[in-house]
Structure formats: C-alpha cells, structure tokens
Design a protein around this motif. Structure first.
Motif, mmCIF file in Angstrom:
data_model
loop_
_atom_site.group_PDB
_atom_site.id
_atom_site.type_symbol
_atom_site.label_atom_id
_atom_site.label_comp_id
_atom_site.label_asym_id
_atom_site.label_seq_id
_atom_site.Cartn_x
_atom_site.Cartn_y
_atom_site.Cartn_z
ATOM 1 N N ILE A 82 3.262 4.458 -15.837
ATOM 2 C CA ILE A 82 2.884 3.092 -16.199
ATOM 3 C C ILE A 82 2.912 2.206 -14.957
ATOM 4 O O ILE A 82 1.990 1.411 -14.716
ATOM 5 C CB ILE A 82 3.824 2.521 -17.275
ATOM 6 N N ALA A 83 3.979 2.340 -14.142
ATOM 7 C CA ALA A 83 4.079 1.557 -12.914
ATOM 8 C C ALA A 83 2.923 1.878 -11.974
ATOM 9 O O ALA A 83 2.340 0.966 -11.353
ATOM 10 C CB ALA A 83 5.410 1.830 -12.225
ATOM 11 N N SER A 84 2.581 3.151 -11.883
ATOM 12 C CA SER A 84 1.459 3.557 -11.036
ATOM 13 C C SER A 84 0.150 2.958 -11.519
ATOM 14 O O SER A 84 -0.665 2.466 -10.730
ATOM 15 C CB SER A 84 1.354 5.086 -11.014
ATOM 16 N N THR A 85 -0.057 2.978 -12.831
ATOM 17 C CA THR A 85 -1.283 2.430 -13.409
ATOM 18 C C THR A 85 -1.405 0.940 -13.131
ATOM 19 O O THR A 85 -2.503 0.434 -12.841
ATOM 20 C CB THR A 85 -1.305 2.675 -14.927
ATOM 21 N N PHE A 126 5.932 13.681 -12.568
ATOM 22 C CA PHE A 126 6.403 13.645 -13.945
ATOM 23 C C PHE A 126 5.348 14.118 -14.939
ATOM 24 O O PHE A 126 5.673 14.422 -16.091
ATOM 25 C CB PHE A 126 6.829 12.220 -14.331
ATOM 26 N N ALA A 127 4.099 14.147 -14.504
ATOM 27 C CA ALA A 127 3.006 14.462 -15.424
ATOM 28 C C ALA A 127 2.850 15.973 -15.592
ATOM 29 O O ALA A 127 2.650 16.692 -14.617
ATOM 30 C CB ALA A 127 1.704 13.850 -14.919
ATOM 31 N N ASP A 128 2.934 16.447 -16.820
ATOM 32 C CA ASP A 128 2.708 17.856 -17.142
ATOM 33 C C ASP A 128 1.287 17.994 -17.708
ATOM 34 O O ASP A 128 1.088 18.072 -18.922
ATOM 35 C CB ASP A 128 3.752 18.335 -18.153
ATOM 36 N N LEU A 129 0.320 18.012 -16.803
ATOM 37 C CA LEU A 129 -1.073 18.000 -17.240
ATOM 38 C C LEU A 129 -1.539 19.340 -17.786
ATOM 39 O O LEU A 129 -2.650 19.446 -18.300
ATOM 40 C CB LEU A 129 -1.972 17.573 -16.067
ATOM 41 N N SER A 166 5.009 8.282 -18.892
ATOM 42 C CA SER A 166 6.315 8.074 -18.273
ATOM 43 C C SER A 166 6.335 6.687 -17.659
ATOM 44 O O SER A 166 5.281 6.075 -17.418
ATOM 45 C CB SER A 166 6.580 9.127 -17.188
ATOM 46 N N GLY A 167 7.535 6.183 -17.412
ATOM 47 C CA GLY A 167 7.658 4.873 -16.797
ATOM 48 C C GLY A 167 6.991 4.822 -15.429
ATOM 49 O O GLY A 167 6.363 3.821 -15.069
ATOM 50 N N ALA A 168 7.143 5.920 -14.658
ATOM 51 C CA ALA A 168 6.522 5.975 -13.337
ATOM 52 C C ALA A 168 5.006 5.910 -13.434
ATOM 53 O O ALA A 168 4.339 5.283 -12.606
ATOM 54 C CB ALA A 168 6.955 7.245 -12.619
ATOM 55 N N GLY A 215 0.808 -1.216 0.000
ATOM 56 C CA GLY A 215 0.000 0.000 0.000
ATOM 57 C C GLY A 215 0.841 1.265 0.000
ATOM 58 O O GLY A 215 0.556 2.216 -0.740
ATOM 59 N N ALA A 216 1.885 1.292 0.837
ATOM 60 C CA ALA A 216 2.754 2.466 0.887
ATOM 61 C C ALA A 216 3.484 2.674 -0.439
ATOM 62 O O ALA A 216 3.599 3.802 -0.933
ATOM 63 C CB ALA A 216 3.756 2.311 2.030
ATOM 64 N N ALA A 217 3.974 1.570 -1.031
ATOM 65 C CA ALA A 217 4.681 1.669 -2.309
ATOM 66 C C ALA A 217 3.754 2.180 -3.405
ATOM 67 O O ALA A 217 4.157 3.013 -4.240
ATOM 68 C CB ALA A 217 5.248 0.301 -2.695
ATOM 69 N N THR A 218 2.495 1.715 -3.406
ATOM 70 C CA THR A 218 1.546 2.169 -4.413
ATOM 71 C C THR A 218 1.299 3.658 -4.305
ATOM 72 O O THR A 218 1.282 4.383 -5.310
ATOM 73 C CB THR A 218 0.214 1.410 -4.272
ATOM 74 N N SER A 219 1.107 4.154 -3.090
ATOM 75 C CA SER A 219 0.880 5.584 -2.891
ATOM 76 C C SER A 219 2.092 6.406 -3.306
ATOM 77 O O SER A 219 1.957 7.454 -3.955
ATOM 78 C CB SER A 219 0.545 5.858 -1.424
ATOM 79 N N LEU A 220 3.290 5.923 -2.975
ATOM 80 C CA LEU A 220 4.510 6.660 -3.329
ATOM 81 C C LEU A 220 4.734 6.673 -4.835
ATOM 82 O O LEU A 220 5.133 7.700 -5.403
ATOM 83 C CB LEU A 220 5.713 6.036 -2.617
ATOM 84 N N VAL A 221 4.468 5.549 -5.495
ATOM 85 C CA VAL A 221 4.614 5.505 -6.955
ATOM 86 C C VAL A 221 3.610 6.440 -7.617
ATOM 87 O O VAL A 221 3.919 7.116 -8.610
ATOM 88 C CB VAL A 221 4.460 4.061 -7.471
#
Length: 227
Positions: A66-69, A48-51, A62-64, A35-41
């Motif tokens: 994709i990992a978050s998704t 990284f997101a320039d919305l 970004s790779g981050a 859970g902590a890793a998911t929130s941090l990712v």
C-alpha cells in the motif's frame, strides 16, 4: 561608492550566494531522499508479494505494498515538486523571483528524485542497465511538469484565492487521480488505496478551506473595526 557601501554589497552578495547554495542542497536532498525511499519501498513490497499464489494475486495485500502504491504515484511525485517550490519561497520576495525559484526547485527536486530512484533500482537489479536510461518517462515528466508545479508551490504562501488554489492542487489532484487511474494491481489494493487517498484529500481540503475562510473572516472583522 564608499568602502562601507562596497562591503555592504559584498555581504549581501555572499548572503544571497550562501542562501542559493543552501536552497540547491536542500532541494536535491529532499528529491533524492524521496526517490531513493520510493525505490526501496517498492523493493520491500515486492519481497512480501507472493505472486505465485493465485489467492494473493487476486486479493492479497500488505502494508508495504500500500505504501509503495501511494508513494510511486503521479500525485505524490507532483506533490514533491510543489513542496520544493514552497520550501524555497519567502513571503518577502518579489513575485517574479519567487516563481522563478519555485520553478527551478520543482525541476531540480524531480530530477534528483528520478536520479536517486534510477540508481537504487539499478543497484537492486544488479546493474543490468545504465541508471540514467532506466526511467525515460520520469526524466521527461521532471523537465516538463517540474517547473509549473514548482510555481504552484511558490504560490502556496500567497494570500487570497491564488494561494488557496495552490494549496488545494495536490489533494484535489490526488482525489482526481483515484478516479482516472486506479492504484494497485488488484481490487483490494485499489479499494484501500482509494480510501486512504480520498480520506487524506478530504481532510486536507477541509482544513485548507476552513483556514482560508477563518483568515478571511478575521481580516474582514479587523477592517470593520478600524476607524
């Protein structure tokens, strides 16, 4: 009952309590870490997101991210409960005990993951809301689905068709989710997410089925050779 019998029973009781405590600590650690890793990712991917950029919003990734998704998806959380059920189960345990332990482990793992996710999110947001009120859906899903998924994990070590179905639950569920609920916020992330999950699911399913058939074939050959 003799003194030796009493001492033996006490040693068995202590051993069981020690193992039970170790199981609880391990499950809570695995769930909390997930859970902590998911929130941090999620936080890293947001940085990284320039919305504000239209191009990035519609096609950027970004790779981050994709990992978050992938981490913050239903199949991944379901896989956590299944893994917890598998982790606490021993092959020599009776079926009712194994299922009970697996169910408890699945619920505990998801509750720990939800708590850790909520706490980290609350800290990142500056504590604007109580952490235990931040993820109502996850709390409900942890209690509702954690038990059945933990039972699936408890069946992973079993031989035969039941064990095969238990081992296929997560990869098949992940592949199905990519059809029912697409991952990501734009088509590029959806395409990458689907490709990654489908490839991983196909490899996992192929490996599980091939291993099942190989073990079954070896058993058949052993039975045929026996007098």
């Amino acid at each position: 009952m003799t003194n030796d019998q009493r001492h033996g029973r006490r040693r068995r009781d202590r051993s069981y309590v020690t193992r039970l405590a170790g199981i609880v600590v391990s499950v809570l650690a695995v769930g909390g870490g997930f859970g902590a890793a998911t929130s941090l990712v999620n936080a890293i991917s947001g940085s990284f997101a320039d919305l504000e950029s239209r191009a990035y919003t519609t096609s950027g990734w970004s790779g981050a991210e994709i990992a978050s998704t992938l981490l913050d998806s239903g199949w991944a959380w379901a896989g956590l409960a299944v893994a917890a059920g598998w982790l606490v189960t021993r092959t020599e345990e009776s079926r009712p005990v194994a299922l009970a332990q697996g169910a408890a482990a699945g619920v505990l793992a998801l509750l720990a993951a939800t708590a850790a996710y909520s706490i980290v999110d609350t800290i990142r947001s500056g504590g604007r809301f109580p952490w235990y009120e931040s993820e109502v859906v996850r709390w409900f899903a942890s209690v509702t689905f954690g038990g059945p998924l933990g039972c699936v994990g408890a069946c992973v070590r079993r031989p035969g068709v039941i064990g095969l179905l238990a081992r296929l639950t997560v990869p098949v569920g992940a592949a199905v989710q990519m059809v029912v609920l697409l991952p990501g916020r734009n088509e590029v992330i959806e395409a990458i997410g689907k490709t990654v999950v489908w490839m991983a699911a196909a490899v996992s399913i192929g490996f599980v089925v091939a291993r099942f058939l190989l073990v079954r074939r070896r058993r058949s050959e052993t039975v045929a050779k026996s007098p």
